[in-house]
Design a protein around this motif. Structure first.
Motif, mmCIF file in Angstrom:
data_model
loop_
_atom_site.group_PDB
_atom_site.id
_atom_site.type_symbol
_atom_site.label_atom_id
_atom_site.label_comp_id
_atom_site.label_asym_id
_atom_site.label_seq_id
_atom_site.Cartn_x
_atom_site.Cartn_y
_atom_site.Cartn_z
ATOM 1 N N THR A 34 0.805 -1.218 0.000
ATOM 2 C CA THR A 34 0.000 0.000 0.000
ATOM 3 C C THR A 34 0.843 1.277 0.000
ATOM 4 N N ASP A 35 2.125 1.176 0.329
ATOM 5 C CA ASP A 35 2.964 2.377 0.346
ATOM 6 C C ASP A 35 2.999 3.094 -1.001
ATOM 7 N N LEU A 55 0.640 3.370 -3.083
ATOM 8 C CA LEU A 55 -0.709 3.770 -3.474
ATOM 9 C C LEU A 55 -1.259 4.795 -2.485
ATOM 10 N N PRO A 56 -1.403 6.061 -2.875
ATOM 11 C CA PRO A 56 -1.968 7.067 -1.967
ATOM 12 C C PRO A 56 -3.352 6.658 -1.479
ATOM 13 N N LYS A 57 -3.725 7.167 -0.320
ATOM 14 C CA LYS A 57 -5.001 6.777 0.282
ATOM 15 C C LYS A 57 -6.179 7.071 -0.638
ATOM 16 N N ASN A 58 -6.142 8.213 -1.348
ATOM 17 C CA ASN A 58 -7.282 8.523 -2.212
ATOM 18 C C ASN A 58 -7.389 7.528 -3.374
ATOM 19 N N ASN A 73 1.546 -2.974 -8.724
ATOM 20 C CA ASN A 73 2.639 -2.251 -8.081
ATOM 21 C C ASN A 73 4.034 -2.480 -8.636
ATOM 22 N N SER A 117 0.068 3.298 -9.159
ATOM 23 C CA SER A 117 1.124 2.997 -8.211
ATOM 24 C C SER A 117 2.367 3.834 -8.516
ATOM 25 N N GLU A 118 2.947 4.414 -7.483
ATOM 26 C CA GLU A 118 4.129 5.240 -7.689
ATOM 27 C C GLU A 118 5.315 4.428 -8.200
ATOM 28 N N GLU A 126 -1.140 16.553 -11.703
ATOM 29 C CA GLU A 126 -0.398 17.214 -10.626
ATOM 30 C C GLU A 126 -0.862 18.660 -10.461
ATOM 31 N N ALA A 185 -4.055 19.312 -8.204
ATOM 32 C CA ALA A 185 -4.023 18.702 -6.872
ATOM 33 C C ALA A 185 -4.889 19.461 -5.870
ATOM 34 N N ASP A 197 -12.064 13.716 -2.335
ATOM 35 C CA ASP A 197 -12.301 12.280 -2.235
ATOM 36 C C ASP A 197 -13.176 11.829 -3.398
#
Length: 428
Positions: A127-128, A130-133, A335, A352-353, A373, A376, A381
């Motif tokens: 999950t790191d 992947l941002p929470k949103n 990921n 995924s970053e 970007e 932002a 949400d």
């Protein structure tokens, strides 16, 4: 790109069948996949031969790390993909891992057909990156049922060739009235050769944008409308001046089908999802090497009206016999750097970053990344996952917009028809 509208009626008609196919619950995870365990998984996705080749390459890379997981793939065009899933759902025989569409996430999850992924988050599924949103996109009723592979956002594409011909600058931002005035300037300057844009009130997403700016959504978490007849009336009346000559005439739009007015250079702007750019460039032809992409008009300053939507997700069937192995495959497809390098932006801009960092982005993809970007501060949400039957309502909204543009229906008649259709969808 495959049309989702073709399945709108199917989704409603088969809802009762899927309801009968619900499973009692998700199996408890063992924690991690045992690499010595030999398992077989089915992976289904929609796409074409190009995407199939990319998946085959991804599975080869996956098997270098997990040689004991045999993955059998199958793919179909978008409509046929969901027809097959409907049949499998009735027999509780869905593929272990599926490329999944946002519009069907609620329908399948609420009927017990998808695996609860929460026990795997932060473990098998990283999950790191992947941002929470992004993670929240796949949540229905406080449970995660899908992991977004890629994202897109609502934006305003513009045609630099037509803007130059009209002697016009890029839309500088502003209100919806400002956007209408900008379109009018281009239409007036073109001498009837092209138009500044189309009637934006024909797209339900633009209505959603305004509702979100006002603090609401199209539908609440429990499936209730987030607007009344008066609000929809005001929105459709907002487009009257565009329908009176500022926007492209509906007959001209119809004559361009199956292409749209923007990718046939009939209009100089189009409000839509930012992942449509590649298709637009391809249709416009070799004389076009770039497009403009800026933020949509503002309803209320400072509002969090925009959001990231999944181009697609990956989900796991509740009927899988190998949940840990399936979760391992999902994590790799979402990921891994290998996945990002192989797929690039074929499935959209990687969510995924780690996958995004490994992807080779072409100039348009870099533009989309920069655009997302840039907005932002406007990203809020994601709204509640679409209600069952949302696709039908989206298409009805579009059809009524066509009628309004042809002048064959009044706004009051259109509002009445939409609320009748919505009542059927919400009470089926």
């Amino acid at each position: 790109m495959f049309s989702k509208r073709a399945l709108a009626a199917v989704a409603l008609a088969t809802g009762s069948v899927i309801a009968l196919a619900g499973c009692a619950g998700s199996p408890e995870p063992a924690g991690t996949y045992d690499p010595d365990e030999k398992v077989s998984l089915d992976l289904a996705f929609w796409g074409n031969d190009v995407r199939a080749d990319l998946y085959n390459k991804a599975i080869d890379a996956f098997n270098e790390k997990y040689p004991n997981i045999k993955v059998s793939t199958s793919f179909l065009a978008f409509p046929e993909f969901w027809e097959k899933r409907q049949t499998e759902a009735a027999g509780k025989n869905l593929p272990d891992v599926m490329q999944f569409d946002y519009s069907y996430l609620r329908q399948y999850s609420e009927n017990g057909l998808l695996l609860d992924l929460d026990p795997y988050l932060g473990g098998i599924i990283e999950t790191d990156p992947l941002p929470k949103n992004i993670l929240d996109i796949g949540v229905v009723n406080d449970t995660t049922y899908g992991i977004a592979t890629s994202t897109n956002a609502w934006g305003l594409f513009t045609n630099p060739v037509l803007l130059e011909k009209a002697g016009a600058d890029e839309f500088p931002g502003g209100s919806w009235d400002d956007y209408t005035a900008w379109m009018k300037d281009i239409t007036d300057a073109s001498g009837g050769e092209y138009w500044g844009g189309s009637d934006y009130t024909g797209r339900i997403q633009n209505f959603e944008l305004q509702l979100r700016a006002e603090g609401g959504n199209l539908f609440t978490e429990d499936g209730k409308p987030g607007f009344d007849e008066a609000r929809l009336t005001a929105f459709w009346e907002e487009g009257q001046s565009i329908r009176d000559g500022i926007g492209a005439p509906q007959q001209t739009v119809e004559e361009a089908l199956p292409l749209g007015p923007f990718d046939t250079a009939i209009t100089a702007s189009e409000l839509t999802w930012d992942n449509f750019g590649a298709g637009y460039l391809g249709n416009l032809g070799e004389s076009y090497t770039e497009l403009g992409l800026v933020a949509p008009p503002v309803t209320e300053e400072g509002a969090k009206d925009l959001y990231l939507k999944p181009s697609m997700l990956h989900s796991i069937a509740a009927n899988t016999d190998h949940p840990e192995a399936a979760a391992t495959l999902v994590n790799f497809l979402v990921n891994s750097p290998e996945s990002g390098e192989i797929f690039g932006t074929n499935r959209g801009l990687p969510a995924s970053e780690t996958a995004l960092a490994a992807a080779d982005l072409d100039p348009l993809s870099q533009q989309v990344k920069a655009y997302e970007e840039s907005i932002a501060d406007r990203l809020g949400d994601a709204p509640p996952v679409p209600i069952v039957g949302y696709g039908t309502l989206e298409e009805k909204f579009r059809q009524l917009g066509v009628e309004l543009n042809f002048g064959t229906m009044t706004v009051d008649e259109a509002v009445s028809q939409f609320f009748t259709e919505m009542d059927v969808a919400l009470n089926s």
